[in-house]
Design a protein around this motif. Structure first.
Motif, PDB file in Angstrom:
ATOM      1  N   THR A 192      -8.778 -14.419   1.829  1.00  0.00           N
ATOM      2  CA  THR A 192      -7.573 -14.933   1.173  1.00  0.00           C
ATOM      3  C   THR A 192      -7.058 -16.172   1.880  1.00  0.00           C
ATOM      4  O   THR A 192      -6.674 -17.168   1.234  1.00  0.00           O
ATOM      5  N   ALA A 193      -7.060 -16.147   3.203  1.00  0.00           N
ATOM      6  CA  ALA A 193      -6.614 -17.306   3.972  1.00  0.00           C
ATOM      7  C   ALA A 193      -7.518 -18.511   3.711  1.00  0.00           C
ATOM      8  O   ALA A 193      -7.040 -19.654   3.624  1.00  0.00           O
ATOM      9  N   GLU A 194      -8.801 -18.264   3.567  1.00  0.00           N
ATOM     10  CA  GLU A 194      -9.742 -19.362   3.289  1.00  0.00           C
ATOM     11  C   GLU A 194      -9.426 -20.022   1.946  1.00  0.00           C
ATOM     12  O   GLU A 194      -9.386 -21.249   1.840  1.00  0.00           O
ATOM     13  N   ALA A 226       0.566 -25.127   4.424  1.00  0.00           N
ATOM     14  CA  ALA A 226       1.261 -24.820   3.164  1.00  0.00           C
ATOM     15  C   ALA A 226       1.133 -23.361   2.728  1.00  0.00           C
ATOM     16  O   ALA A 226       1.499 -23.026   1.612  1.00  0.00           O
ATOM     17  N   PHE A 227       0.641 -22.498   3.604  1.00  0.00           N
ATOM     18  CA  PHE A 227       0.664 -21.075   3.265  1.00  0.00           C
ATOM     19  C   PHE A 227       1.174 -20.273   4.454  1.00  0.00           C
ATOM     20  O   PHE A 227       1.116 -20.718   5.600  1.00  0.00           O
ATOM     21  N   SER A 228       1.691 -19.097   4.151  1.00  0.00           N
ATOM     22  CA  SER A 228       2.254 -18.220   5.175  1.00  0.00           C
ATOM     23  C   SER A 228       1.603 -16.846   5.082  1.00  0.00           C
ATOM     24  O   SER A 228       0.852 -16.561   4.149  1.00  0.00           O
ATOM     25  N   TYR A 229       1.938 -15.997   6.027  1.00  0.00           N
ATOM     26  CA  TYR A 229       1.439 -14.619   5.967  1.00  0.00           C
ATOM     27  C   TYR A 229       1.966 -13.908   4.726  1.00  0.00           C
ATOM     28  O   TYR A 229       1.331 -12.995   4.203  1.00  0.00           O
ATOM     29  N   GLN A 230       3.126 -14.347   4.253  1.00  0.00           N
ATOM     30  CA  GLN A 230       3.679 -13.743   3.034  1.00  0.00           C
ATOM     31  C   GLN A 230       2.765 -13.994   1.836  1.00  0.00           C
ATOM     32  O   GLN A 230       2.563 -13.109   1.000  1.00  0.00           O
ATOM     33  N   HIS A 231       2.187 -15.188   1.753  1.00  0.00           N
ATOM     34  CA  HIS A 231       1.243 -15.487   0.676  1.00  0.00           C
ATOM     35  C   HIS A 231       0.046 -14.529   0.736  1.00  0.00           C
ATOM     36  O   HIS A 231      -0.420 -14.029  -0.295  1.00  0.00           O
ATOM     37  N   ILE A 232      -0.439 -14.278   1.945  1.00  0.00           N
ATOM     38  CA  ILE A 232      -1.605 -13.406   2.108  1.00  0.00           C
ATOM     39  C   ILE A 232      -1.248 -11.967   1.772  1.00  0.00           C
ATOM     40  O   ILE A 232      -1.963 -11.295   1.010  1.00  0.00           O
ATOM     41  N   SER A 233      -0.140 -11.487   2.318  1.00  0.00           N
ATOM     42  CA  SER A 233       0.230 -10.087   2.091  1.00  0.00           C
ATOM     43  C   SER A 233       0.533  -9.831   0.617  1.00  0.00           C
ATOM     44  O   SER A 233       0.163  -8.777   0.072  1.00  0.00           O
ATOM     45  N   THR A 234       1.157 -10.790  -0.051  1.00  0.00           N
ATOM     46  CA  THR A 234       1.442 -10.640  -1.483  1.00  0.00           C
ATOM     47  C   THR A 234       0.143 -10.586  -2.281  1.00  0.00           C
ATOM     48  O   THR A 234      -0.015  -9.739  -3.171  1.00  0.00           O
ATOM     49  N   ALA A 235      -0.790 -11.480  -1.972  1.00  0.00           N
ATOM     50  CA  ALA A 235      -2.065 -11.518  -2.696  1.00  0.00           C
ATOM     51  C   ALA A 235      -2.851 -10.220  -2.512  1.00  0.00           C
ATOM     52  O   ALA A 235      -3.527  -9.752  -3.437  1.00  0.00           O
ATOM     53  N   LEU A 236      -2.744  -9.615  -1.330  1.00  0.00           N
ATOM     54  CA  LEU A 236      -3.522  -8.403  -1.035  1.00  0.00           C
ATOM     55  C   LEU A 236      -2.750  -7.117  -1.318  1.00  0.00           C
ATOM     56  O   LEU A 236      -3.320  -6.026  -1.266  1.00  0.00           O
ATOM     57  N   GLY A 237      -1.449  -7.249  -1.572  1.00  0.00           N
ATOM     58  CA  GLY A 237      -0.654  -6.050  -1.816  1.00  0.00           C
ATOM     59  C   GLY A 237      -0.461  -5.205  -0.575  1.00  0.00           C
ATOM     60  O   GLY A 237      -0.431  -3.972  -0.636  1.00  0.00           O
ATOM     61  N   VAL A 238      -0.317  -5.889   0.569  1.00  0.00           N
ATOM     62  CA  VAL A 238      -0.082  -5.178   1.831  1.00  0.00           C
ATOM     63  C   VAL A 238       1.183  -5.741   2.477  1.00  0.00           C
ATOM     64  O   VAL A 238       1.739  -6.745   2.015  1.00  0.00           O
ATOM     65  N   LYS A 239       1.622  -5.119   3.547  1.00  0.00           N
ATOM     66  CA  LYS A 239       2.785  -5.608   4.273  1.00  0.00           C
ATOM     67  C   LYS A 239       2.371  -6.699   5.253  1.00  0.00           C
ATOM     68  O   LYS A 239       1.229  -6.744   5.715  1.00  0.00           O
TER      69      LYS A 239
END
Length: 198
Positions: free
Chosen positions: A16-18, A28-41
């Motif tokens: 997802t980060a890639e 331009a991306f944060s951990y929130q973008h990753i967690s939202t995309a994966l459905g995790v905290k």
């Protein structure tokens, strides 16, 4: 009956980060973008990568491993120096064809001055590996009579890499893959192409 295989969260985070790196940029991306995309905290992302720099370093190291495997695979194939460059051109074009991505070194070099030192170190190493590979191909091609150009192979390698990275960015702005086609054609001409033009 065996339990279903659980997806590797660490790998999914990197995947997802890639995608975010190549379509947005690192800043331009944060951990929130990753967690939202994966459905995790967010905590799940921090568990595997305590800081965003840790994540960035892991991403670049992953690219370096991929590139090492790719170049090793090249050596097992019977490609001449032209063919090896064409394989690389194809990689670059595929970046654009996948949601107008920019290659990782293009993104990282554009943001280089704002990256933390560990990411800068990995980025420099990756860029050196790319340039060294291209230089070796050019030297081999000169010695075997495939290429004709003036100047040092190292300088020509830098020109090729800069043209392709810049080409991806210009193609994205103009929304035109023809830009990449034209740049690749000019690279071929600059190496003395005859039958290589298509």
């Amino acid at each position: 009956m065996s339990a279903p295989i659980k997806p590797d969260t660490k790998k999914l985070i990197l995947d997802t980060a890639e995608e975010l790196l190549l379509t947005r940029s690192f800043s331009a991306f944060s951990y929130q973008h990753i967690s939202t995309a994966l459905g995790v905290k967010n905590a799940a992302v921090h568990y595997h990568y305590p800081s965003k720099t840790d994540l960035g370093v892991a991403l670049i190291q992953r690219y370096r491993r991929r590139f090492a495997r790719w170049t090793a695979q090249q050596e097992t194939l019977a490609g001449d120096p032209w063919q090896k460059l064409e394989w690389y051109f194809d990689l670059v074009v595929r970046y654009y064809d996948q949601n107008q991505r920019i290659c990782p070194t293009g993104v990282l070099s554009a943001e280089f001055l704002v990256l933390e030192q560990p990411m800068q170190t990995e980025t420099r190493a990756f860029m050196e590996e790319l340039l060294n590979w291209c230089e070796r191909i050019l030297v081999d091609g000169l010695e075997k009579g495939y290429f004709r150009f003036k100047g040092r192979a190292r300088d020509r390698a830098a020109v090729i890499m800069a043209a392709l990275q810049g080409g991806l960015q210009v193609a994205r702005v103009l929304d035109s893959s023809a830009v990449l086609d034209d740049i690749i054609k000019q690279i071929r001409l600059g190496l003395g192409a005859g039958g290589q033009l298509g």
